[in-house]
Design a protein around this motif. Structure first.
Motif, short mmCIF file in Angstrom:
data_model
loop_
_atom_site.label_atom_id
_atom_site.label_comp_id
_atom_site.label_asym_id
_atom_site.label_seq_id
_atom_site.Cartn_x
_atom_site.Cartn_y
_atom_site.Cartn_z
N SER A 1 0.82 -1.21 0.00
CA SER A 1 0.00 0.00 0.00
C SER A 1 0.86 1.26 0.00
CB SER A 1 -0.92 0.00 1.22
OG SER A 1 -1.64 1.21 1.31
N GLY A 2 1.88 1.27 0.84
CA GLY A 2 2.76 2.43 0.91
C GLY A 2 3.49 2.69 -0.39
N PHE A 3 3.96 1.64 -1.04
CA PHE A 3 4.68 1.80 -2.31
C PHE A 3 3.76 2.33 -3.41
CE2 PHE A 3 8.41 -1.36 -1.54
CZ PHE A 3 8.92 -0.48 -0.60
N ILE A 4 2.50 1.89 -3.41
CA ILE A 4 1.55 2.42 -4.41
C ILE A 4 1.35 3.92 -4.20
CG2 ILE A 4 -0.86 2.39 -5.17
CD1 ILE A 4 -0.89 -0.61 -4.61
N MET A 5 1.18 4.33 -2.95
CA MET A 5 0.99 5.75 -2.67
C MET A 5 2.20 6.57 -3.08
SD MET A 5 -0.88 5.59 1.08
CE MET A 5 -1.09 7.38 1.17
N LEU A 6 3.39 6.05 -2.82
CA LEU A 6 4.61 6.76 -3.20
C LEU A 6 4.74 6.85 -4.72
CD1 LEU A 6 7.09 5.24 -0.60
CD2 LEU A 6 6.34 7.62 -0.70
N ALA A 7 4.31 5.81 -5.42
CA ALA A 7 4.46 5.77 -6.88
C ALA A 7 3.46 6.68 -7.59
CB ALA A 7 4.31 4.34 -7.39
N VAL A 8 2.23 6.74 -7.09
CA VAL A 8 1.17 7.48 -7.79
C VAL A 8 1.28 8.97 -7.55
CG1 VAL A 8 -1.32 7.79 -8.01
CG2 VAL A 8 -0.37 5.50 -7.72
N GLY A 9 1.58 9.37 -6.33
CA GLY A 9 1.67 10.78 -6.04
C GLY A 9 0.31 11.42 -5.89
N GLY A 10 0.26 12.73 -6.02
CA GLY A 10 -1.00 13.44 -5.87
C GLY A 10 -0.76 14.86 -5.42
N LYS A 11 -1.83 15.56 -5.23
CA LYS A 11 -1.78 16.97 -4.84
C LYS A 11 -2.53 17.17 -3.54
CE LYS A 11 -3.40 21.54 -6.30
NZ LYS A 11 -4.19 22.28 -7.30
N THR A 12 -1.93 17.89 -2.63
CA THR A 12 -2.62 18.25 -1.41
C THR A 12 -3.66 19.31 -1.72
OG1 THR A 12 -0.60 17.85 -0.16
CG2 THR A 12 -2.35 19.04 0.95
N PRO A 13 -4.94 19.04 -1.49
CA PRO A 13 -5.99 19.96 -1.92
C PRO A 13 -6.02 21.24 -1.11
CG PRO A 13 -6.93 18.22 -0.59
CD PRO A 13 -5.48 17.86 -0.82
N GLY A 14 -6.27 22.34 -1.82
CA GLY A 14 -6.58 23.60 -1.16
C GLY A 14 -5.43 24.33 -0.54
N GLN A 15 -4.19 23.89 -0.76
CA GLN A 15 -3.07 24.54 -0.08
C GLN A 15 -2.70 25.87 -0.72
OE1 GLN A 15 -1.62 23.07 2.90
NE2 GLN A 15 -3.65 22.24 2.54
N GLU A 16 -3.13 26.09 -1.97
CA GLU A 16 -2.81 27.36 -2.62
C GLU A 16 -4.01 28.30 -2.65
OE1 GLU A 16 -2.50 24.39 -4.39
OE2 GLU A 16 -0.39 24.03 -3.97
#
Length: 398
Positions: free
Chosen positions: A192-207
């Motif tokens: 599970s951790g490796f999938i999350m590290l591989a896919v990435g993503g954006k933290t919502p609303g930080q900008e």
């Protein structure tokens, strides 16, 4: 992985996030059997087991208050890596722990790692705005959690029947743990951790500007968040104690673990059905009705527990009713808050969920110790009464 938006197609990322949710839920589903059954074998009291299991959910309280700081100071990538290290490291020590204080500390650390990852996945999935079928997407996330918790107990049973000369039995040597069931749990957690590290993503609303605090968010939708707290009492209480409850009522360990499987299977099978039905009704009233149905199930649990098949049917239906409350509640919140508030809204969601779960587990442990095994059902009914005492005293229940 970085904090910028991944270039992968939206639906591809959604599927990968759901896969990561499934794998970490399998690990947590295995632990839902491993932790209480192992403590039972060490002759820990119900109060002690309740405190240990509550320490895991209380870790989520700490995460919720720290989440915005984590995103701002640590970042998504490092948070995922830290969560992976905490939960796998704690499982390594749990596999050989025998004393109460060891279990209390290691389970708490595991809770930080596990629930941080689950909350990150929840935020990443709910921040993916779709033009329609939002409730269905939320239900899919809940289904993956439920499916993982359903598969986990089967794998615990499977691990006891694997021959010592089998290739699978070598997992305990690979991960340097003393128990094969714990090795399986570590494996799925790492995937599970490796999938999350591989896919990435954006933290919502930080900008998008500064978001509101957790308590302001909760104050805006108290009915929804109180419903989530009630659901936390049920889901965490059932997960932590239904196996022990079955054993106390003269079931074999395997049969008792199937009670948890029935509850989680109900979450999987019935949640999308409830989600589809909810789209045709006022979500607020649908949420209120589901909690009333859960009250009925909790009242009937002590009456049917002596018949295995009746217990399985009741817990199956109960699981669907309780799980649908989560997806419906999340859908209500998504219509009420702007993107910049989504991290805080998700943190508040998990805060109330874990608060209900932590208090519920402690009270269930005390009730089962002082009132017998039926203390489980008594606390469930008490939680329902408290929610309706709040809801029925207001014209606007949400």
């Amino acid at each position: 992985m970085n904090s910028t938006q991944s270039s992968a197609p939206t639906y591809t990322r959604l599927l990968m996030y759901l896969a990561a949710t499934l794998f970490i839920s399998i690990s947590m589903g295995m632990n839902a059997i491993i932790f209480p059954v192992t403590m039972e074998s060490f002759k820990f009291s119900e109060v002690t087991m309740g405190l240990v299991l509550a320490s895991e959910t209380s870790a989520l309280l700490l995460i919720c208050f720290s989440l915005q700081w984590i995103f701002k100071k640590i970042g998504l990538c490092l948070a995922v890596a830290i969560a992976l290290l905490l939960r796998t490291g704690s499982l390594y020590f749990i596999s050989s722990a025998e004393h109460e204080h060891q279990w209390l500390g290691f389970v708490f650390v595991h809770g930080i790692g596990a629930y941080l990852a689950v909350l990150l996945l929840q935020i990443l999935i709910t921040s993916m705005r779709f033009k329609k079928n939002t409730t269905i997407v939320n239900a899919m996330y809940g289904m993956m959690i439920s499916l993982g918790y359903s598969i986990g107990p089967f794998l615990v049973g499977l691990s006891t029947s694997i021959p010592s000369d089998s290739i699978l039995s070598k997992l305990s040597e690979i991960f340097v743990v003393q128990r094969l069931d714990v090795a399986f749990s570590v494996f799925f957690s790492i995937v599970s951790g490796f999938i999350m590290l591989a896919v990435g993503g954006k933290t919502p609303g930080q900008e998008d500007g500064k978001s509101r605090g957790l308590f302001n968010i909760i104050k805006d939708s108290p009915g929804v968040y109180c419903a989530i707290a009630y659901c936390g009492v049920v889901i965490f209480g059932i997960t932590a104690f239904i196996t022990i409850y079955g054993i106390r009522n003269h079931m074999e360990v395997y049969a008792a673990s199937m009670l948890l499987v029935a509850f989680i299977t109900g979450c999987i099978v019935l949640e999308p059905v409830y989600a589809w039905i909810s789209a045709h009704f006022d979500l607020r009233h649908f949420l209120f009705t589901n909690i009333f149905v859960s009250l009925i199930f909790s009242a009937f649990l002590p009456l049917v527990i002596y018949d295995f098949y009746q217990s399985v049917v009741l817990l199956f239906l109960w699981g669907g009713a309780n799980a649908s409350c989560y997806s419906v509640a999340m859908s209500i919140l998504l219509t009420r808050f702007e993107e910049r508030d989504m991290v805080a809204a998700n943190a508040a969601f998990s805060l109330m969920d874990s608060l209900g779960g932590t208090v519920g587990i402690i009270l269930i442990g005390v009730a089962m110790s002082s009132l017998g095994s039926e203390g489980l059902a008594y606390i469930m009914m008490l939680a329902s009464v408290l929610y309706f005492s709040y809801g029925l005293t207001r014209y606007k229940i949400i």
